[in-house]
Scaffold this active site. Structure first.
Site, short mmCIF file in Angstrom:
data_model
loop_
_atom_site.label_atom_id
_atom_site.label_comp_id
_atom_site.label_asym_id
_atom_site.label_seq_id
_atom_site.Cartn_x
_atom_site.Cartn_y
_atom_site.Cartn_z
CB SER A 99 -4.87 -0.92 7.59
OG SER A 99 -4.71 0.46 7.76
CE1 TYR A 205 -1.88 0.64 3.07
CE2 TYR A 205 -2.13 2.38 4.70
CZ TYR A 205 -2.43 1.11 4.25
OH TYR A 205 -3.25 0.30 5.00
CB SER A 206 -3.27 8.17 1.00
OG SER A 206 -4.08 9.22 1.49
CG ASN A 207 -4.95 5.92 6.77
OD1 ASN A 207 -5.07 4.71 6.60
ND2 ASN A 207 -4.04 6.43 7.57
N GLY A 346 -2.54 -4.73 9.72
CA GLY A 346 -3.04 -3.44 10.13
C GLY A 346 -2.76 -3.12 11.58
#
Length: 403
Positions: A99, A205-207, A346
């Site tokens: 990330s 938090y969202s990809n 990340g």
């Protein structure tokens, strides 16, 4: 994948500790001592050596750290590059940075904002109408994780219950780690699950947000995400060790190995080398190969004002109160006597983790990478945040010495 090596399963029920067998395995492969390169600084940094070694003492198989501050540059590594080998991790080896890429993608989007190609508070649907997005979702909400879009690797629904996503953890991920995904496939899967909350009503938090941000870059520029990354960031800064891997599964050049450990159907424990994995699963959200040197150069340049106008850099570093997350980075107060820092850590699904911290002026940075033997409990990754904080406090806190 997420902001730290344990993000994927941090809120899913799991066992509380590493098994004794795993602890014994790790104890048998880690090497004592730290190989430190202090040529630039011309001096030893015992507090940094100790903080680096602490990762290995906690069970990580390997760690590499780079510190740039008023004393110069310090580079160190500890542990082993590979199980069964005495060789230490390369001091500037490649790794799956996970990330950390979100900060790069946010920078690309904000450069387009600076050029007038998109508006920070305009609907994403204006540029990506094919997804039928809620028109209340703005570009800012993607970068800030306030869109409410379900995280395609798994997230919480409106009722607070965990909803599984595309396999990104455990044995199911291991068996599918070479599968290729298209970014549109990831987004459509997320949309099929419905929103976690109304746009702007919360932060989670969202990809999915960053895969959409990547597609936004492609739509506005007419060029691929990888090409824009090279054109706007990698080439201007000379980041020769950084690449968007696409569907490539191998780490190029010298690197340390990550592992996954599981119990097969017969009850026997097996350890699998997962240095090869397909990060198209995290397009725009966790698909980056980099080095500690390149992460330092990028984060120093960004916070030093070389990549964005000051107004947009300020926007980037204005945190939402819930998570302390701005636009592509966290803003963190390390405590009394410590300078404020911005950061983004990340990890891809398993076996690798990355560190990226900077002072607000970009003159002081800490970058690093770790490897470990992962498993259902995430193994030593449970200690990652504390170890990272202990390391960066040696650099950003006055009068701090290794205790």
């Amino acid at each position: 994948m997420g902001e730290s090596p344990h993000t994927v399963t941090s809120r899913i029920p799991r066992r509380a500790a590493v098994t004794m067998v795993t602890a014994a395995l790790l104890a048998g492969v880690t090497a004592p001592g730290v190989a430190a390169d202090t040529r630039a600084a011309g001096q030893d940094r015992p507090e940094l050596r100790k903080a680096t070694q602490a990762f290995v003492d906690a069970g990580f198989t390997g760690v590499q750290v780079r510190v740039n501050d008023e004393r110069g540059e310090w580079v160190g590594s500890a542990g082993v590059r590979k199980l069964g080998s005495a060789a230490k991790p390369p001091a500037d080896g490649r790794f799956w940075a996970g990330s950390n890429v979100k900060t790069f993608v946010a920078t690309l989007v904000l450069q387009l904002v600076a050029e007038g190609g998109i508006g920070l508070d305009t609907p994403v649907a204006d540029h990506l109408p094919e997804f039928g997005l809620d028109r209340r979702i703005t570009v800012r909400m993607l970068l800030q994780h306030t869109s409410g879009l379900f995280n395609y690797t798994g997230g919480f629904g409106p009722d607070g219950k965990w909803v599984p996503g595309i396999p990104a953890a455990g044995k199911e991920w291991l068996d599918n780690r070479f599968r290729s995904y298209r970014p549109e496939e990831l987004v459509r899967f997320a949309l099929s699950k419905g929103p976690a909350f109304a746009p702007g009503a919360n932060q989670d938090y969202s990809n999915t947000n960053y895969t959409l941000a990547m597609l936004l870059v492609e739509k506005v520029t007419g060029r691929s995400y990888a090409e824009e990354m090279k054109r706007r960031i990698l080439r201007p800064l000379g980041l020769t060790g950084t690449v968007v891997p696409g569907h490539r599964t191998r780490l190029p050049g010298p690197h340390s190995h990550g592992y996954y450990r599981y119990q097969d159907a017969t009850g026997r424990w097996k350890v699998v080398d997962i240095s090869r994995q397909n990060l198209s699963l995290l397009a725009g959200a966790g698909d980056l190969v980099s080095t500690t040197r390149d992460l330092h150069r990028f984060f120093s340049a960004l916070n030093g004002g070389r990549l964005l106008p000051s107004k947009l850099l300020t926007e980037m570093r204005t945190p939402h109160p819930k998570m302390g997350y701005g636009l592509g980075m966290f803003v963190q107060n390390l405590g009394p006597g410590c300078a404020p820092v911005v950061r983004h850590n990340g990890s891809p699904p398993h076996g690798y983790g990355a560190l990226m911290y900077s002072s607000l002026d970009g003159r002081k940075t800490v970058t690093g990478a770790v490897t470990w033997v992962d498993e259902a409990t995430r193994g030593p990754a449970k200690d990652f945040e504390k170890l990272a904080d202990d390391l960066v406090k040696q650099v950003f806190c006055e009068g701090r010495t290794a205790g």
